[in-house]
Design an enzyme around this catalytic site. Structure first.
Site, mmCIF file in Angstrom:
data_model
loop_
_atom_site.group_PDB
_atom_site.id
_atom_site.type_symbol
_atom_site.label_atom_id
_atom_site.label_comp_id
_atom_site.label_asym_id
_atom_site.label_seq_id
_atom_site.Cartn_x
_atom_site.Cartn_y
_atom_site.Cartn_z
ATOM 1 N N LYS A 116 16.270 2.193 -24.574
ATOM 2 C CA LYS A 116 16.294 1.099 -25.542
ATOM 3 C C LYS A 116 17.653 0.408 -25.574
ATOM 4 O O LYS A 116 18.705 1.044 -25.485
ATOM 5 C CB LYS A 116 15.954 1.628 -26.942
ATOM 6 N N SER A 419 -3.426 6.431 -25.009
ATOM 7 C CA SER A 419 -4.169 5.269 -24.508
ATOM 8 C C SER A 419 -4.590 5.475 -23.065
ATOM 9 O O SER A 419 -3.910 6.141 -22.291
ATOM 10 C CB SER A 419 -3.317 4.008 -24.625
ATOM 11 N N HIS A 682 5.226 4.288 -16.072
ATOM 12 C CA HIS A 682 5.572 2.875 -15.910
ATOM 13 C C HIS A 682 5.753 2.488 -14.453
ATOM 14 O O HIS A 682 6.012 1.329 -14.146
ATOM 15 C CB HIS A 682 6.831 2.543 -16.710
ATOM 16 N N CYS A 714 4.093 8.818 -21.256
ATOM 17 C CA CYS A 714 3.723 7.868 -22.306
ATOM 18 C C CYS A 714 2.245 7.525 -22.153
ATOM 19 O O CYS A 714 1.538 8.135 -21.343
ATOM 20 C CB CYS A 714 4.608 6.617 -22.182
#
Length: 743
Positions: A116, A419, A682, A714
């Protein structure tokens, strides 16, 4: 006359043109030349928007194909050795290999670590440094963009990341300041090149001045800027943002720079002192518009605050947004469905340019002698009082025994973060539902079919704890904002999160409440399809708050508690529906931490308290999970432990397990169960089973295997089913291999 400028402008395009072109190029649907044309078009539109509102310069160098920090790594030759093997056959593809591990040319490779950007939801690519690091300058991309702007008749103000901030952001060297002497010649050469193009001002970003810097770093600023100041005809605007400067305020204005920018939204109290510290020939750039929110500014207030300075400084007072507008949506004019009474209260990036022009005109007019003080909302005592008794009973050790008896999971249980792929068909059906092309019943049936398929695939793969896949959700925060009262939603309020990934934060317009259950029926249906446990999936209160555009009239803690109260109702309804494992994601807990350590305790008191509040009334045998990713956890382990979640899953593969060290037993670590991500979701690269076996064994060396879970870094929303199926199969097989070897 007062001058106007911005520190940066959104690079995604008003209709996310950059995202669409990037992804089309990666898929092989358009040529690289077409992608370059899209980038050029976006830059032209951005400069034209700034010029049309009379800004005194246009910002150049804020465009990036993926990330501005990666731009600088390539400009200074900071490329890890692994990217040399199987390199791409052109610079742009090599750039994408560093960013995502794969490009249309070149061999797949492990992507650069990502984390971040200070306290925002923007992710930057971490510079990978080493003890013998050398730096070489390749500035053609920046020089070409300057020429591009100049050819269009604009006065260009290039922006570069300052050398100290760049090194601070890097990893791999214990004392990174040792590299400073080798890096500085690249900056001096760069500034000479920029000066040769007839540029007057360069914006040099040093946001680390808003941190609690070690003394050696503070001293380094004096030496660095004395050396950079040798380029005679180039004016340096030192820019800071996201925090007050405090002890670094005097330092900033003492440096041999032509101007200093301060964040007057985060630290309005420092404006008066900054004006006193200003050198006789220095420019003061005041960031008075909130570059990270969407509300219209109170221009009359700032007129009152700035008028005396404007009269005294004239053209030496510049007004701007607090930070780059990268963190705001592009253009409110693209919103066609917002009610007028709501729309008139908002300003996206394009409208903030107009606000700067309005403020410039206002400051040429008289103002009453009494200035209106600028106040920031403060936390109320009622929030703290409500959260005093938010701990679950009994304690974790006793809960864990009950949960083990209930679930009887194997050693190294496998799961995912929540997800599953959002396919083109699913997105099409969602659009058809929103536009009324298909009925609510047809939409529900399609989602149920997606959920059933997700459960079927997970059972075939052999996962131990399943998820329903979140087919009904457009985004992990926007979805909940749509279900809760107090939020307003935009149709095109996109903001870049990383690379081609954009999010559309909801706007908190009022008090928040939950009119009805939000996820219960989807979870109940998923659980009815299998004998294996299915996790209920919720986004936590702190993340919903931090990934929304918040109110500015109350303290954030009040909105956070309102969200926590709504989520607690949802948690209890899930439990009553038979869902015994509930995951409450808090990936934004770390990014909300104030940059100054003195403000941490207050933040964690309400942020951690709000998380615990959401699950404080569940039964002991109900297992509470949480998830965090892409942040530096080391400094906040005490707060993470205080969340008191039974299981935490974290991103660790993309950072090559470096983040895991904070959770290791030998460092105090996380006392409950933990699932370090064992592959990077990713990147489109599918991990090999042998690679995952070795990584899992490495993890088991620092965390007891009895407390380990196995999962990806993730959620899998952005990946294809082909990638997901192969990756998860290898993950499950790796877990079984290690389970048999270490049991």
């Amino acid at each position: 006359m007062v001058q106007t400028h911005v520190l940066g402008y959104p690079r995604i395009g008003a209709d996310r043109e950059l995202k669409k072109a990037q992804e089309a190029y990666w898929r092989g649907e358009i040529s690289q030349q077409r992608l370059l044309e899209v980038g050029e078009s976006i830059r032209r539109e951005n400069w034209q928007a700034q010029a049309s509102e009379g800004l005194n310069s246009v910002t150049v160098g804020d465009f990036a194909w993926y990330d501005q920090v990666l731009n600088h790594s390539l400009m200074f030759g900071v490329v890890a050795e692994r990217f040399a093997e199987g390199a791409a056959n052109n610079k742009l593809d090599q750039y994408f290999r560093l960013a995502r591990g794969r490009a249309p040319s070149g061999q797949p490779v492990a992507a650069s670590a990502m984390t971040k950007w200070f306290d925002t939801n923007y992710h930057y690519l971490v510079p990978e440094l080493h003890e013998k690091q050398t730096f070489t300058l390749d500035s053609n991309w920046l020089l070409e963009e300057i020429r591009e702007a100049q050819a269009l008749g604009y006065k260009a103000k290039p922006v570069v990341l300052g050398p100290l901030t760049y090194l601070w952001l890097g990893r791999g060297v214990d004392d990174v300041l040792d590299l400073l002497a080798n890096l500085l010649p690249c900056y001096t050469e760069l500034f000479s090149q920029i000066e040769s193009l007839g540029v007057e001002w360069v914006q040099i970003d040093e946001p680390i001045l808003g941190l609690d810097l070690p003394e050696q770093w503070r001293k380094a600023f004096q030496a660095v800027y004395a050396q950079l100041n040798h380029t005679a005809n180039l004016q340096l605007l030192l820019t800071t943002y996201f925090s007050s400067l405090r002890e670094n305020l005097q330092l900033a204005f003492s440096l041999p720079v032509a101007g200093v920018h301060i964040d007057c939204v985060r630290a309005p109290e420092e404006l008066a002192e900054a004006a006193q510290l200003l050198g006789e020939d220095q420019v003061l750039s005041a960031g008075v518009l909130n570059g990270r929110n969407v509300w219209r500014a109170d221009l009359q207030k700032w007129h009152s605050q700035l008028k005396s300075l404007a009269d005294r400084l004239g053209g030496r007072l510049w007004v701007s947004a607090s930070c780059s507008l990268l963190h705001s949506p592009v253009d409110l004019d693209t919103e066609t469905s917002l009610p007028a009474e709501q729309k008139q209260k908002l300003a996206f990036s394009r409208q903030k340019l107009a606000e700067l022009a309005q403020l410039q005109k206002l400051l040429a007019e008289p103002v009453p002698s009494t200035a209106t003080p600028v106040k920031k909302p403060i936390a109320g005592n009622s929030v703290t009082e409500r959260l005093q008794d938010s701990w679950r009973a009994p304690r974790y050790q006793d809960r864990a025994a009950l949960q083990e008896k209930r679930w009887q999971l194997p050693l190294l249980p496998t799961t995912t973060i929540g997800s599953f792929p959002q396919t083109d068909l699913l997105r099409k059906v969602r659009r058809q539902h929103r536009s009324g092309e298909i009925s609510e019943s047809d939409y529900t049936q399609h989602l149920r079919a997606e959920i059933a398929e997700a459960i079927r695939r997970q059972e075939i793969l052999g996962l131990d704890v399943l998820v329903h896949g979140e087919a009904e959700r457009n985004d992990m925060v926007e979805y909940f904002g749509e279900q809760l009262q107090g939020f307003v939603h935009t149709g095109n309020g996109w903001v870049q999160s990383y690379g081609s990934r954009c999010v559309k934060p909801p706007i908190i317009f009022g008090d928040i409440s939950r009119p009805q259950a939000m996820t219960v029926e989807w979870s109940r249906y998923a659980q009815s399809l299998t004998q294996r446990p299915v996790k209920g999936m919720l986004t936590g209160p702190v993340t919903i708050l931090n990934w929304s555009f918040p109110r500015e009239d109350i303290h954030r803690s009040e909105s956070c508690l309102q969200i926590a109260e709504a989520l607690r109702q949802e948690v209890l309804d899930l439990e009553n529906a038979g869902i015994g494992i509930i995951q409450i994601d808090e990936p934004a807990l770390r990014e909300g931490v104030p940059l100054r350590e003195s403000e941490h305790a207050d933040y964690f008191a309400w942020a951690v308290g709000c998380f615990r509040f959401t699950c404080s009334e569940v039964k002991a045998e109900t297992q509470i999970h949480t998830h965090m990713c892409y942040s530096n956890f080391n400094a906040i382990m005490e707060a993470i432990v205080s969340l008191d979640a039974d299981v935490i899953t974290i991103e660790s593969a993309r950072s090559d397990l470096r983040l895991l060290s904070a959770f290791a037993d030998r460092n105090g670590g996380y006392p409950n169960e933990i699932g370090p991500g064992i592959y990077d979701i990713h990147s489109p690269n599918v991990p090999e089973r042998e690679e995952l076996v070795e990584r899992l064994k490495k993890i088991a060396e620092v965390v007891p295997i009895q407390r380990l879970w196995v999962n990806p870094d993730c959620g899998l929303k952005t990946r294809s089913w082909a990638e997901v199926g192969s990756s998860l199969l290898n993950m499950v097989e790796a877990a079984r291999t290690v389970r048999s070897e270490l049991a």
